[in-house]
Design a protein around this motif. Structure first.
Motif, short mmCIF file in Angstrom:
data_model
loop_
_atom_site.label_atom_id
_atom_site.label_comp_id
_atom_site.label_asym_id
_atom_site.label_seq_id
_atom_site.Cartn_x
_atom_site.Cartn_y
_atom_site.Cartn_z
N GLY A 21 0.77 -1.17 0.00
CA GLY A 21 0.00 0.00 0.00
C GLY A 21 0.81 1.24 0.00
N ASN A 22 0.31 1.57 -1.02
CA ASN A 22 0.68 2.96 -0.83
C ASN A 22 -0.01 3.46 0.41
N SER A 23 0.46 4.56 0.99
CA SER A 23 -0.18 5.08 2.19
C SER A 23 -1.59 5.52 1.88
N THR A 60 2.04 -7.22 11.41
CA THR A 60 1.63 -5.81 11.47
C THR A 60 2.79 -4.86 11.18
N TYR A 62 4.39 -4.95 8.62
CA TYR A 62 4.38 -4.76 7.17
C TYR A 62 3.01 -4.32 6.65
N LEU A 63 2.28 -3.59 7.46
CA LEU A 63 0.97 -3.12 7.01
C LEU A 63 1.07 -2.18 5.82
N ASP A 64 2.17 -1.44 5.69
CA ASP A 64 2.33 -0.57 4.52
C ASP A 64 2.32 -1.39 3.23
N GLU A 65 2.87 -2.61 3.29
CA GLU A 65 2.84 -3.48 2.12
C GLU A 65 1.41 -3.95 1.83
N TYR A 67 -1.27 -2.15 2.49
CA TYR A 67 -1.94 -0.99 1.89
C TYR A 67 -1.54 -0.84 0.42
N ARG A 68 -0.26 -1.11 0.13
CA ARG A 68 0.20 -1.00 -1.25
C ARG A 68 -0.51 -2.02 -2.14
N ASN A 71 -4.28 -1.03 -2.51
CA ASN A 71 -4.52 0.02 -3.51
C ASN A 71 -4.32 -0.50 -4.93
#
Length: 291
Positions: A21-23, A60, A62-65, A67-68, A71
């Motif tokens: 994820g992107n943010s 958790t 790697y939550l940004d991944e 979100y990426r 998206n």
């Protein structure tokens, strides 16, 4: 206009999650549609983080991944090529994180040094999915898998817990020498503590019993006496050794029953009983029926 319920919205969103994820983008609530859009999005996240962690094994950190990927999946729209790829990733991760671990546990128990062949698993999986190049039909594979799994599991359990079987056989042989011990079919041994005079259950009878179960080293693994409440059950819905004992006990009897492993749980493992365990029960047959 067809009404969109929260439940329906949840199903749509959940399907989107499962197909990846992107943010996070910044909220900009200029009107009612903007506001309801944000509110629905927020509402659907209830329990999601727990599901990601416990259901999908997401760390958790790697939550940004997540979100990426989220998206990317949302913005892919109905691109069938991307949908197929994302579905492959999802199912592949489920195979790795859940299915293979479950199969290995079923076949090899606690022995983490053993595993099935991932290469051959995937060869069969892809052939079965495509319907091409298979060495057998899906129906043949199901029958063969069941047969081979039983054989491999039995061999693995024998290697790990064979000593339990030997210890049980030794205990049964010694117990059989005690005064007053009698033998039923299939090797079940018993000693009468109290002789009842009531009706004898059939295997389909409902019975009320008090009981205590122990392993041969004397450890109690279950007891209705401790719960201070007898249980009601059908005589043929328990382990075979219990059924055999119950159908030979007059109501009012209390027996000590020693059940060989093959008439108990065999190579199965429960929370407190290891595979191939011979078990000892005190069984008090209180009555027939529900009370």
């Amino acid at each position: 206009m067809k009404k969109l319920t929260l439940a329906a919205a949840t199903a749509v969103v959940a399907a989107g999650f499962m197909s990846c994820g992107n943010s996070a983008p910044k909220a900009d609530l200029k009107n009612d549609v903007d506001t309801v859009s944000y509110a629905i999005g927020m509402a659907q996240t209830q329990g999601l983080k727990e599901y990601l962690v416990r259901g999908l094994g997401v760390d958790t950190a790697y939550l940004d991944e997540f979100y990426r990927g989220l998206n990317t999946g949302v913005n892919a729209g109905d691109d069938k090529k991307k949908a197929a790829y994302y579905a492959g990733i999802q199912i592949g991760q489920q195979i790795s994180n859940q299915m293979l671990k479950g199969i290995n546990r079923e076949l090899f128990g606690d022995d983490s040094t053993k595993t099935i062949s991932l290469k051959n698993f995937m060869a069969g999986f892809i052939s079965g999915t495509s319907g091409e190049g298979g060495l057998m039909t899906v129906e043949e594979a199901q029958r063969l898998a069941q047969l081979k799994m039983s054989a491999i599991k039995a061999k693995s359990m024998e290697q790990q817990y064979g000593e339990n079987k030997k210890a049980g056989e030794k205990y049964l042989a010694e117990y059989a020498k005690q005064a007053g011990v009698k033998k039923l079919d299939h090797g079940v041994l018993y000693k009468v503590i109290k002789e009842g005079t009531g009706e004898m259950p059939k295997d389909t009878s409902t019975v009320r019993v008090h009981y205590e179960g122990k392993t041969i080293d004397g450890k109690v693994f279950d007891s209705s006496y401790e719960r201070k409440e007898p249980i009601t059950l059908r005589a043929n819905q328990v382990i075979p050794g219990w059924t055999e004992a119950l159908t030979h006990m007059p109501v009012g009897s209390t027996w000590e029953v020693v059940i060989p492993q093959d008439q108990a749980y065999g190579d199965r493992e429960t929370s407190k009983i290891k595979p191939f365990s011979t078990l000892i029960f005190k069984i008090e047959l209180i009555g027939l029926g529900r009370k």
